[in-house]
Design a protein around this motif. Structure first.
Motif, PDB file in Angstrom:
ATOM      1  N   GLY A 131       0.854  -1.192   0.000  1.00  0.00           N
ATOM      2  CA  GLY A 131       0.000   0.000   0.000  1.00  0.00           C
ATOM      3  C   GLY A 131       0.883   1.233   0.000  1.00  0.00           C
ATOM      4  N   SER A 132       1.327   1.644   1.214  1.00  0.00           N
ATOM      5  CA  SER A 132       2.221   2.803   1.308  1.00  0.00           C
ATOM      6  C   SER A 132       3.560   2.511   0.636  1.00  0.00           C
ATOM      7  N   ASP A 133       4.019   1.264   0.746  1.00  0.00           N
ATOM      8  CA  ASP A 133       5.280   0.861   0.091  1.00  0.00           C
ATOM      9  C   ASP A 133       4.957   0.410  -1.338  1.00  0.00           C
ATOM     10  N   THR A 157      -9.041  -0.510  -5.865  1.00  0.00           N
ATOM     11  CA  THR A 157      -9.040   0.278  -7.098  1.00  0.00           C
ATOM     12  C   THR A 157     -10.365   1.018  -7.266  1.00  0.00           C
ATOM     13  N   THR A 158     -10.316   2.347  -7.152  1.00  0.00           N
ATOM     14  CA  THR A 158     -11.514   3.159  -7.375  1.00  0.00           C
ATOM     15  C   THR A 158     -11.931   3.038  -8.839  1.00  0.00           C
ATOM     16  N   ASN A 159     -13.224   2.902  -9.089  1.00  0.00           N
ATOM     17  CA  ASN A 159     -13.792   2.745 -10.437  1.00  0.00           C
ATOM     18  C   ASN A 159     -13.464   1.390 -11.063  1.00  0.00           C
ATOM     19  N   THR A 178      11.269  -0.285  -6.735  1.00  0.00           N
ATOM     20  CA  THR A 178      10.857   0.921  -7.479  1.00  0.00           C
ATOM     21  C   THR A 178      11.539   1.025  -8.840  1.00  0.00           C
ATOM     22  N   ARG A 179      12.693   0.375  -8.990  1.00  0.00           N
ATOM     23  CA  ARG A 179      13.429   0.488 -10.265  1.00  0.00           C
ATOM     24  C   ARG A 179      13.114  -0.648 -11.226  1.00  0.00           C
ATOM     25  N   GLY A 180      12.164  -1.515 -10.834  1.00  0.00           N
ATOM     26  CA  GLY A 180      11.810  -2.624 -11.735  1.00  0.00           C
ATOM     27  C   GLY A 180      10.349  -2.596 -12.143  1.00  0.00           C
ATOM     28  N   PHE A 232       7.561   3.456 -11.696  1.00  0.00           N
ATOM     29  CA  PHE A 232       7.378   4.056 -10.368  1.00  0.00           C
ATOM     30  C   PHE A 232       7.263   5.576 -10.485  1.00  0.00           C
ATOM     31  N   LYS A 233       8.045   6.139 -11.395  1.00  0.00           N
ATOM     32  CA  LYS A 233       7.960   7.599 -11.575  1.00  0.00           C
ATOM     33  C   LYS A 233       6.620   7.974 -12.191  1.00  0.00           C
ATOM     34  N   VAL A 234       6.129   7.132 -13.108  1.00  0.00           N
ATOM     35  CA  VAL A 234       4.796   7.384 -13.679  1.00  0.00           C
ATOM     36  C   VAL A 234       3.779   7.428 -12.534  1.00  0.00           C
ATOM     37  N   LEU A 239       0.355  10.466  -8.959  1.00  0.00           N
ATOM     38  CA  LEU A 239      -0.231  10.660  -7.620  1.00  0.00           C
ATOM     39  C   LEU A 239      -0.068  12.092  -7.118  1.00  0.00           C
ATOM     40  N   ASP A 240       0.965  12.782  -7.554  1.00  0.00           N
ATOM     41  CA  ASP A 240       1.089  14.205  -7.170  1.00  0.00           C
ATOM     42  C   ASP A 240      -0.178  14.958  -7.590  1.00  0.00           C
ATOM     43  N   GLY A 241      -0.621  14.725  -8.823  1.00  0.00           N
ATOM     44  CA  GLY A 241      -1.844  15.381  -9.306  1.00  0.00           C
ATOM     45  C   GLY A 241      -3.081  14.811  -8.634  1.00  0.00           C
ATOM     46  N   GLY A 242      -3.081  13.482  -8.462  1.00  0.00           N
ATOM     47  CA  GLY A 242      -4.226  12.818  -7.830  1.00  0.00           C
ATOM     48  C   GLY A 242      -4.490  13.352  -6.440  1.00  0.00           C
ATOM     49  N   ARG A 243      -3.413  13.658  -5.725  1.00  0.00           N
ATOM     50  CA  ARG A 243      -3.569  14.138  -4.340  1.00  0.00           C
ATOM     51  C   ARG A 243      -4.302  15.472  -4.301  1.00  0.00           C
ATOM     52  N   LEU A 244      -4.139  16.264  -5.350  1.00  0.00           N
ATOM     53  CA  LEU A 244      -4.898  17.530  -5.404  1.00  0.00           C
ATOM     54  C   LEU A 244      -6.370  17.264  -5.714  1.00  0.00           C
ATOM     55  N   TYR A 362      -6.641   7.372   1.182  1.00  0.00           N
ATOM     56  CA  TYR A 362      -6.274   6.968  -0.181  1.00  0.00           C
ATOM     57  C   TYR A 362      -5.434   8.021  -0.914  1.00  0.00           C
ATOM     58  N   GLU A 363      -4.778   7.543  -1.942  1.00  0.00           N
ATOM     59  CA  GLU A 363      -3.796   8.316  -2.726  1.00  0.00           C
ATOM     60  C   GLU A 363      -2.667   8.857  -1.839  1.00  0.00           C
ATOM     61  N   GLY A 364      -2.361   8.063  -0.813  1.00  0.00           N
ATOM     62  CA  GLY A 364      -1.294   8.390   0.135  1.00  0.00           C
ATOM     63  C   GLY A 364      -1.890   8.813   1.467  1.00  0.00           C
TER      64      GLY A 364
HETATM   65  N1  CAA Z   1       7.889  12.553  -8.772  1.00  0.00           N
HETATM   66  C1  CAA Z   1       8.880  12.011  -9.526  1.00  0.00           C
HETATM   67  N2  CAA Z   1       9.706  11.050  -9.036  1.00  0.00           N
HETATM   68  C2  CAA Z   1       9.537  10.653  -7.768  1.00  0.00           C
HETATM   69  C3  CAA Z   1       8.537  11.188  -6.932  1.00  0.00           C
HETATM   70  C4  CAA Z   1       7.693  12.191  -7.485  1.00  0.00           C
HETATM   71  N3  CAA Z   1       6.707  12.744  -6.763  1.00  0.00           N
HETATM   72  N4  CAA Z   1       8.608  10.601  -5.724  1.00  0.00           N
HETATM   73  C5  CAA Z   1       9.625   9.739  -5.783  1.00  0.00           C
HETATM   74  N5  CAA Z   1      10.200   9.764  -7.017  1.00  0.00           N
HETATM   75  C6  CAA Z   1      11.350   9.004  -7.504  1.00  0.00           C
HETATM   76  C7  CAA Z   1      12.589   9.248  -6.638  1.00  0.00           C
HETATM   77  O1  CAA Z   1      13.289  10.388  -7.077  1.00  0.00           O
HETATM   78  C8  CAA Z   1      13.387   7.966  -6.847  1.00  0.00           C
HETATM   79  O2  CAA Z   1      14.053   8.056  -8.083  1.00  0.00           O
HETATM   80  P1  CAA Z   1      15.440   7.224  -8.394  1.00  0.00           P
HETATM   81  O3  CAA Z   1      15.070   5.786  -8.432  1.00  0.00           O
HETATM   82  O4  CAA Z   1      15.879   7.744  -9.727  1.00  0.00           O
HETATM   83  O5  CAA Z   1      16.374   7.554  -7.274  1.00  0.00           O
HETATM   84  C9  CAA Z   1      12.290   6.909  -6.989  1.00  0.00           C
HETATM   85  O6  CAA Z   1      11.098   7.609  -7.375  1.00  0.00           O
HETATM   86  C10 CAA Z   1      12.053   6.152  -5.700  1.00  0.00           C
HETATM   87  O7  CAA Z   1      11.727   7.106  -4.706  1.00  0.00           O
HETATM   88  P2  CAA Z   1      11.827   6.784  -3.157  1.00  0.00           P
HETATM   89  O8  CAA Z   1      13.169   6.160  -2.873  1.00  0.00           O
HETATM   90  O9  CAA Z   1      11.445   8.002  -2.403  1.00  0.00           O
HETATM   91  O10 CAA Z   1      10.713   5.643  -3.030  1.00  0.00           O
HETATM   92  P3  CAA Z   1      10.140   4.901  -1.756  1.00  0.00           P
HETATM   93  O11 CAA Z   1      10.050   3.459  -2.047  1.00  0.00           O
HETATM   94  O12 CAA Z   1      10.895   5.310  -0.527  1.00  0.00           O
HETATM   95  O13 CAA Z   1       8.629   5.441  -1.680  1.00  0.00           O
HETATM   96  C11 CAA Z   1       6.834   6.951  -1.155  1.00  0.00           C
HETATM   97  C12 CAA Z   1       8.295   6.773  -1.573  1.00  0.00           C
HETATM   98  C13 CAA Z   1       6.612   8.460  -1.137  1.00  0.00           C
HETATM   99  C14 CAA Z   1       6.563   6.382   0.229  1.00  0.00           C
HETATM  100  C15 CAA Z   1       5.914   6.277  -2.205  1.00  0.00           C
HETATM  101  O14 CAA Z   1       6.024   4.881  -2.197  1.00  0.00           O
HETATM  102  C16 CAA Z   1       4.452   6.640  -2.006  1.00  0.00           C
HETATM  103  O15 CAA Z   1       3.994   7.698  -2.437  1.00  0.00           O
HETATM  104  N6  CAA Z   1       3.646   5.751  -1.349  1.00  0.00           N
HETATM  105  C17 CAA Z   1       2.206   5.935  -1.254  1.00  0.00           C
HETATM  106  C18 CAA Z   1       1.530   5.275  -2.415  1.00  0.00           C
HETATM  107  C19 CAA Z   1       0.147   5.787  -2.640  1.00  0.00           C
HETATM  108  O16 CAA Z   1      -0.115   6.977  -2.592  1.00  0.00           O
HETATM  109  N7  CAA Z   1      -0.759   4.859  -2.965  1.00  0.00           N
HETATM  110  C20 CAA Z   1      -2.097   5.198  -3.311  1.00  0.00           C
HETATM  111  C21 CAA Z   1      -2.489   4.399  -4.530  1.00  0.00           C
HETATM  112  S1  CAA Z   1      -3.895   4.928  -5.445  1.00  0.00           S
HETATM  113  C22 CAA Z   1      -5.239   4.663  -4.462  1.00  0.00           C
HETATM  114  O17 CAA Z   1      -5.251   5.085  -3.356  1.00  0.00           O
HETATM  115  C23 CAA Z   1      -6.411   3.919  -4.991  1.00  0.00           C
HETATM  116  C24 CAA Z   1      -7.375   4.697  -5.740  1.00  0.00           C
HETATM  117  O18 CAA Z   1      -7.893   4.223  -6.738  1.00  0.00           O
HETATM  118  C25 CAA Z   1      -7.801   6.047  -5.264  1.00  0.00           C
END
Ligand code: CAA
Length: 379
Positions: A131-133, A157-159, A178-180, A232-234, A239-244, A362-364
Motif C-alpha cells: 500500500g504505502s510501500d 481500485t476506485t472505479n 521501485t526500479r523494476g 514508479f515515476k509514472v 499521484l502528485d496530481g491525484g492528491r490535489l 487513499y492516494e497516500g
Molecule cells: N515525482 C517524480 N519522481 C519521484 C517522486 C515524485 N513525486 N517521488 C519519488 N520519485 C522518484 C525518486 O526520485 C526515486 O528516483 P530514483 O530511483 O531515480 O532515485 C524513486 O522515485 C524512488 O523514490 P523513493 O526512494 O522516495 O521511493 P520509496 O520506495 O521510498 O517510496 C513513497 C516513496 C513516497 C513512500 C511512495 O512509495 C508513495 O507515495 N507511497 C504511497 C503510495 C500511494 O499513494 N498509494 C495510493 C495508490 S492509489 C489509491 O489510493 C487507490 C485509488 O484508486 C484512489
C-alpha cells in the motif's frame, strides 16, 4: 476567495455548482444508502466536459486548467463525495498518466473516450501486500513474443468495476522494487483480466472499490506506458496530481459540513433562541471556516504551481494533508452542532464524516504525506 479565480474559472464553478445542486444533491443520500453508482450523473458530467477538464480539445478535453479541475471536483463533492472521487480517480489517475506519458498513438487511441466520459478510467497500483510501500508491488509483466503477459492482483481500485481502461503497474524486473516497475494500459475485456472482490466500505459507497485480477493476461507490446522500468515515476507523478483531486474532494466535504452546520444552527432553537446565538456554536463555525480557507488556499497554490509547470510534490502533499484533516474536523463539528440529529441518518452530517475519513487514507495516507513533505524539506 473567488477574487483569485479567472472569469472562465468562475463560470465553470457556477455551472458545476448548479449541476451538483440540482442533479447530484437530490439523489446523493439515497444513492449512498443503497450503494448505487450514479451512472446517469457521470454520463451527464461527461457531456458537460467534466470528465476531461484539464486536457486539450484535440483529445475531446475541455481545454481548461488544473485550477478549474480542482474547483469542479470541490463543487461536485459538496453534494456527493462518491461522485467526486469517481470523477477525480478517472481524471487524475486513469486519464492523466496516458496524457502525460503516452505515445501519440496511445493518446489518440485512449484519450478521446476518456476525456468525453464515454469510458471511465482507473489506476491499479496498490496490492494486498503493498500500500504505502508502492514499490513493493508483486504483480509481474513478462514479454512473451510480442505481448506483455501480466499476472497478479491489485486491490482498492476506485472505479474498478466501471472502468473501460486501467493503468496498471507490474514488475518487469522483479526484485528491483521501485526500479523494476513498469506501467501498462489494459483494456476491459482482455482475456485474463477480471474484476475481483468489491470492498464493503464505511463511506463513498456509490463508487466501486475493487480488486483487479490478472491471470496470464496478454496485452500488446505497445501498451507499455512510458519507459520500461520507469513505472514508479509514472505512479509518483500521477499521484502528485491525484492528491490535489482528493484535496478538492475533501474541500467539498468540509464546505458541505460548514454550510449544513450554519443552516441548522440558525434553525434549531434551544433555551428560547437559535443555537447560532451561543458562542460555543459561533466558535466552532469560525474554526471550521478558517481551517477550510487555509486548506483551500493550499490546494489552490499547488494547483496553480502545477498549471505553471513548477515542481509541486511537496505542495500537493501539504494540500491533501491539510484538506483531508480539515474535512474530518469539519464533519465532526457538523455532527456536534446537530447534536443527536447529527448522529441520525435523517441528516447528511454522519455521511460527511464517513466520506471524510477516506481522504486521509487513499492516494497516500496522512503519514505518507508528512513523509513526502519532510523528505523534501530535509534533502
Ligand atoms: N515525482 C517524480 N519522481 C519521484 C517522486 C515524485 N513525486 N517521488 C519519488 N520519485 C522518484 C525518486 O526520485 C526515486 O528516483 P530514483 O530511483 O531515480 O532515485 C524513486 O522515485 C524512488 O523514490 P523513493 O526512494 O522516495 O521511493 P520509496 O520506495 O521510498 O517510496 C513513497 C516513496 C513516497 C513512500 C511512495 O512509495 C508513495 O507515495 N507511497 C504511497 C503510495 C500511494 O499513494 N498509494 C495510493 C495508490 S492509489 C489509491 O489510493 C487507490 C485509488 O484508486 C484512489
Amino acid at each position: 476567495m473567488d477574487y483569485l479565480l479567472t472569469e472562465e474559472q468562475l463560470m465553470l464553478k457556477e455551472m458545476v455548482a448548479k449541476f451538483s445542486k440540482e442533479e447530484i444533491g437530490p439523489v446523493a443520500r439515497e444513492n449512498q444508502e443503497k450503494g448505487i453508482f450514479p451512472e446517469e450523473i457521470v454520463k451527464k458530467a461527461g457531456e458537460l466536459g467534466l470528465m476531461g477538464i484539464a486536457y486539450p480539445p484535440e483529445y475531446e478535453g475541455a481545454g481548461m486548467d488544473f485550477v478549474s479541475y480542482m474547483i469542479a471536483v470541490e463543487e461536485i463533492s459538496r453534494y456527493c463525495a462518491s461522485t467526486g472521487v469517481i470523477v477525480s480517480a478517472h481524471s487524475s489517475l486513469g486519464l492523466d498518466p496516458i496524457y502525460r506519458f503516452g505515445t501519440e498513438e496511445q493518446k489518440k487511441k485512449y484519450l478521446p473516450d476518456l476525456c468525453s466520459g464515454r469510458k471511465i478510467g482507473c489506476f491499479g497500483l496498490t496490492e494486498p501486500g503493498s500500500g504505502s510501500d508502492a514499490g513493493a508491488a508483486k504483480s509481474t509483466a513478462k514479454l512473451v513474443g510480442d505481448k506483455w503477459v501480466l499476472n497478479g492482483t491489485k486491490n482498492f481500485t476506485t472505479n474498478g468495476e466501471e472502468a473501460g481502461t486501467a493503468v496498471v503497474f507490474a514488475q518487469t524486473e522483479p526484485g528491483k522494487k521501485t526500479r523494476g516497475l513498469s506501467a501498462f494500459i489494459v483494456e476491459k475485456g482482455t482475456p485474463g483480466f477480471k474484476v475481483g472482490k468489491h470492498e464493503n466500505k464505511l463511506g463513498i459507497t456509490c463508487s466501486s472499490t475493487t480488486e483487479l485480477i490478472f491471470e496470464d493476461c496478454a496485452i500488446p507490446k505497445d501498451n507499455l506506458l512510458g519507459e520500461l522500468n520507469k513505472g514508479f515515476k509514472v505512479a509518483m507523478v500521477t499521484l502528485d496530481g491525484g492528491r490535489l483531486g482528493i484535496g478538492a474532494q475533501a474541500l467539498g466535504i468540509a464546505r458541505a459540513s460548514i454550510e449544513d452546520a450554519i443552516k441548522y444552527a440558525k434553525e434549531r432553537e434551544q433555551f428560547d433562541q437559535p443555537i447560532a446565538n451561543f458562542q460555543a456554536i459561533q466558535w466552532m463555525i469560525a474554526d471550521m471556516w478558517t481551517e477550510y480557507e487555509a486548506a483551500w488556499l493550499l490546494n489552490y497554490r499547488a494547483s496553480l504551481m502545477k498549471d505553471k509547470g513548477l515542481p509541486y510534490s511537496k505542495e500537493a502533499a501539504m494540500a491533501k494533508l491539510k484538506a483531508s484533516e480539515v474535512a474530518s474536523f469539519c464533519a465532526n463539528k457538523c455532527i456536534q452542532i446537530h447534536g443527536g440529529y447529527g448522529y441520525s441518518k435523517e441528516f447528511d452530517a454522519e455521511r460527511y464524516l464517513r466520506d471524510a475519513k477516506i481522504t486521509e487514507i487513499y492516494e497516500g495516507t496522512s503519514e505518507i504525506m508528512r513523509l513526502v513533505i519532510s523528505s523534501n524539506l530535509l534533502k
